[in-house]
Design a protein around this motif. Sequence first.
Motif, mmCIF file in Angstrom:
data_model
loop_
_atom_site.group_PDB
_atom_site.id
_atom_site.type_symbol
_atom_site.label_atom_id
_atom_site.label_comp_id
_atom_site.label_asym_id
_atom_site.label_seq_id
_atom_site.Cartn_x
_atom_site.Cartn_y
_atom_site.Cartn_z
ATOM 1 N N ALA A 46 -19.621 7.034 -45.804
ATOM 2 C CA ALA A 46 -18.685 7.259 -46.914
ATOM 3 C C ALA A 46 -19.405 7.089 -48.248
ATOM 4 C CB ALA A 46 -17.506 6.305 -46.800
ATOM 5 N N HIS A 47 -20.225 6.068 -48.340
ATOM 6 C CA HIS A 47 -20.986 5.775 -49.555
ATOM 7 C C HIS A 47 -21.877 6.957 -49.937
ATOM 8 C CE1 HIS A 47 -23.080 2.200 -51.786
ATOM 9 N NE2 HIS A 47 -23.053 3.284 -52.534
ATOM 10 N N ASN A 48 -22.636 7.461 -48.943
ATOM 11 C CA ASN A 48 -23.569 8.556 -49.216
ATOM 12 C C ASN A 48 -22.871 9.875 -49.508
ATOM 13 O OD1 ASN A 48 -25.836 6.956 -48.920
ATOM 14 N ND2 ASN A 48 -26.022 7.332 -46.738
ATOM 15 N N GLU A 49 -21.646 10.004 -49.048
ATOM 16 C CA GLU A 49 -20.869 11.220 -49.307
ATOM 17 C C GLU A 49 -20.091 11.122 -50.620
ATOM 18 O OE1 GLU A 49 -18.485 11.686 -45.839
ATOM 19 O OE2 GLU A 49 -20.201 12.107 -44.524
ATOM 20 N N GLY A 50 -20.274 10.023 -51.351
ATOM 21 C CA GLY A 50 -19.607 9.871 -52.637
ATOM 22 C C GLY A 50 -18.190 9.341 -52.549
ATOM 23 N N LYS A 51 -17.764 8.925 -51.364
ATOM 24 C CA LYS A 51 -16.416 8.363 -51.193
ATOM 25 C C LYS A 51 -16.498 6.859 -51.440
ATOM 26 C CE LYS A 51 -15.855 11.873 -47.629
ATOM 27 N NZ LYS A 51 -15.816 12.113 -46.179
ATOM 28 N N LEU A 52 -16.695 6.510 -52.699
ATOM 29 C CA LEU A 52 -17.037 5.135 -53.044
ATOM 30 C C LEU A 52 -15.889 4.158 -52.811
ATOM 31 C CD1 LEU A 52 -19.033 5.928 -56.298
ATOM 32 C CD2 LEU A 52 -19.945 5.461 -54.020
ATOM 33 N N SER A 53 -14.689 4.572 -53.105
ATOM 34 C CA SER A 53 -13.538 3.676 -52.891
ATOM 35 C C SER A 53 -13.365 3.379 -51.409
ATOM 36 C CB SER A 53 -12.260 4.314 -53.448
ATOM 37 O OG SER A 53 -12.365 4.499 -54.846
ATOM 38 N N GLN A 54 -13.538 4.413 -50.593
ATOM 39 C CA GLN A 54 -13.436 4.221 -49.151
ATOM 40 C C GLN A 54 -14.567 3.302 -48.666
ATOM 41 O OE1 GLN A 54 -13.690 7.811 -46.830
ATOM 42 N NE2 GLN A 54 -13.124 6.808 -44.920
ATOM 43 N N ALA A 55 -15.758 3.488 -49.208
ATOM 44 C CA ALA A 55 -16.893 2.645 -48.822
ATOM 45 C C ALA A 55 -16.621 1.187 -49.174
ATOM 46 C CB ALA A 55 -18.162 3.138 -49.504
ATOM 47 N N VAL A 56 -16.140 0.954 -50.403
ATOM 48 C CA VAL A 56 -15.835 -0.422 -50.837
ATOM 49 C C VAL A 56 -14.781 -1.041 -49.928
ATOM 50 C CG1 VAL A 56 -14.762 -1.788 -52.672
ATOM 51 C CG2 VAL A 56 -16.527 -0.102 -53.243
ATOM 52 N N GLU A 57 -13.779 -0.247 -49.554
ATOM 53 C CA GLU A 57 -12.711 -0.752 -48.679
ATOM 54 C C GLU A 57 -13.275 -1.176 -47.323
ATOM 55 O OE1 GLU A 57 -8.507 0.773 -46.637
ATOM 56 O OE2 GLU A 57 -9.582 2.049 -48.067
ATOM 57 N N ILE A 58 -14.163 -0.344 -46.744
ATOM 58 C CA ILE A 58 -14.727 -0.682 -45.434
ATOM 59 C C ILE A 58 -15.662 -1.880 -45.548
ATOM 60 C CG2 ILE A 58 -16.065 0.158 -43.460
ATOM 61 C CD1 ILE A 58 -15.187 2.997 -44.227
ATOM 62 N N TYR A 59 -16.491 -1.910 -46.603
ATOM 63 C CA TYR A 59 -17.362 -3.072 -46.817
ATOM 64 C C TYR A 59 -16.523 -4.354 -46.904
ATOM 65 C CZ TYR A 59 -21.370 -0.026 -47.976
ATOM 66 O OH TYR A 59 -22.389 0.884 -47.945
ATOM 67 N N SER A 60 -15.400 -4.278 -47.614
ATOM 68 C CA SER A 60 -14.545 -5.458 -47.783
ATOM 69 C C SER A 60 -13.961 -5.907 -46.448
ATOM 70 C CB SER A 60 -13.421 -5.153 -48.781
ATOM 71 O OG SER A 60 -13.957 -4.801 -50.051
ATOM 72 N N LEU A 61 -13.580 -4.948 -45.596
ATOM 73 C CA LEU A 61 -13.061 -5.279 -44.266
ATOM 74 C C LEU A 61 -14.129 -5.969 -43.421
ATOM 75 C CD1 LEU A 61 -11.046 -2.028 -43.407
ATOM 76 C CD2 LEU A 61 -10.100 -4.316 -43.842
ATOM 77 N N ILE A 62 -15.357 -5.507 -43.555
ATOM 78 C CA ILE A 62 -16.453 -6.129 -42.796
ATOM 79 C C ILE A 62 -16.662 -7.562 -43.268
ATOM 80 C CG2 ILE A 62 -18.910 -6.029 -42.230
ATOM 81 C CD1 ILE A 62 -18.749 -2.981 -42.706
ATOM 82 N N ILE A 63 -16.604 -7.783 -44.589
ATOM 83 C CA ILE A 63 -16.794 -9.127 -45.134
ATOM 84 C C ILE A 63 -15.717 -10.073 -44.617
ATOM 85 C CG2 ILE A 63 -16.688 -10.481 -47.272
ATOM 86 C CD1 ILE A 63 -18.159 -8.092 -48.635
ATOM 87 N N GLU A 64 -14.487 -9.568 -44.494
ATOM 88 C CA GLU A 64 -13.401 -10.389 -43.954
ATOM 89 C C GLU A 64 -13.635 -10.723 -42.485
ATOM 90 O OE1 GLU A 64 -9.696 -8.409 -44.499
ATOM 91 O OE2 GLU A 64 -9.884 -8.280 -46.696
ATOM 92 N N LYS A 65 -14.261 -9.784 -41.767
ATOM 93 C CA LYS A 65 -14.422 -9.919 -40.321
ATOM 94 C C LYS A 65 -15.679 -10.686 -39.946
ATOM 95 C CE LYS A 65 -14.005 -6.952 -36.240
ATOM 96 N NZ LYS A 65 -13.818 -5.563 -35.762
ATOM 97 N N ALA A 66 -16.724 -10.578 -40.760
ATOM 98 C CA ALA A 66 -18.028 -11.156 -40.409
ATOM 99 C C ALA A 66 -18.088 -12.629 -40.752
ATOM 100 C CB ALA A 66 -19.141 -10.402 -41.127
ATOM 101 N N SER A 67 -18.937 -13.349 -40.032
ATOM 102 C CA SER A 67 -19.143 -14.774 -40.306
ATOM 103 C C SER A 67 -20.626 -15.126 -40.416
ATOM 104 C CB SER A 67 -18.498 -15.627 -39.202
ATOM 105 O OG SER A 67 -19.019 -15.271 -37.929
ATOM 106 N N ASP A 68 -21.487 -14.277 -39.865
ATOM 107 C CA ASP A 68 -22.923 -14.553 -39.899
ATOM 108 C C ASP A 68 -23.481 -14.292 -41.287
ATOM 109 O OD1 ASP A 68 -22.815 -15.167 -37.244
ATOM 110 O OD2 ASP A 68 -23.544 -13.222 -36.552
#
Length: 422
Positions: free
Chosen positions: A276-298
């Motif tokens: 999404a990031h490389n395709e210029g869909k920046l809002s979608q990329a930020v949303e997915i990154y944020s979901l990963i941050i919520e899910k990840a612990s390492d």
Amino acid sequence: MEQFLKLPAKDKIKENYSKYNQLLKCLLTNIEEKITKDIILDPKPVYKRRVKSFESYYSKLLRLKAKEASDCENLVCLTDLMGIRIVCAFIEDVNKVENIIKKKYNVKEVEHKGERQSFREFGYESTHILIAIPQDCLNLDSIEDPEIRNLPIPENLVCEIQVRTILQDAWAEVEHELIYKTEFTPFDAPLRRKLASINASLSLADIIFQEIRDYQTRLAKEVDERRTSFYEKADFITDGKESVKTEEEPAPQEFERVSPYIYGTIDEMILAALQAHNEGKLSQAVEIYSLIIEKASDKPVLAVIHKHRGMAYFAQNDYDNALKDFQMSAEFDPKGFRQLYYEGIVYSIKGDFNSAIECFDKSLEINEFQSHCFYRRALAYFELTDYQASLRDLNAAKSLGLNNEECKALHEKLVKKFDMGM
């Protein structure tokens, strides 16, 4: 039985074979040297070579070539007299090696062992390729004995190349000991099932290793594109060409899944965010990154994701959030020199050159071989009118191989400053 009575004595065949054995070893060495130059893979394959032992040769001769052996003066050629085994790390490498050999050598035959086995059968898998002896491998000068060096090379002599993965090779070695070399193979159904399950497990492991490598390859490609885009934007702004307008984002689309068998894993989400990031869909990329941050612990995962979300914010001209993410990334990975470098770039764009230099300093303390980091610090020093420090860093960047148009432009500016007496 009549044909076996015509065979010369075993010792006569052995005497002739012994002469050819040294010649075959020389040829095989030449072929292996040529193949290792032609096959460029990462990681490098492991090569094994062998000339068939006389006992194995004679045993097979009795089974297959007894009539031809009546002439003990000439070498009876078996297709596996000379063999080179190429052991690769991944399944795709086996295919690459096969294609290279087909392209560069005179291939007589290709056989994919095991491809016709049913799912109930066990047995080793391997690609066997017979090649003619290349003309540039016929140099026998390393053989000191002229009698052996001048032996006629049979026209139908071939070299067998076996290409396998590490796990296929391991199975082949064990199977050879348990089944091929023994008089009795397992007849008991439970034992055969155990062998079949081991073979299946190794095959599955090969497939999983390949899937992981495919994922890593795709991920590395996306990351490289992302990093290049980030640097291009930073250069664009530094050169005073910034347009604070962000291009309209394409409509979000369903991302390409890394595997049809998994859903919602962190690995899959990372790849989706990068796409999404490389395709210029920046809002979608930020949303997915944020979901990963919520899910990840390492911490290592969080360091990577904060860094990439920061790059997405940066692409949106949201420098404050970009800076926060780069700082969080550095907290989770104190040895991460890139996030410190990215922090310095953001501070430079915000006009805080002292903070930028502090970040570049920390980044270079971790990794002193960053030409672009030296260049960026040179720019910051220039803005603070510390031209001596700027020139020092510019020269450091050049010594590390960076000498682009931007370096030349900065050098010209510094020369003018020094000519003016600063």
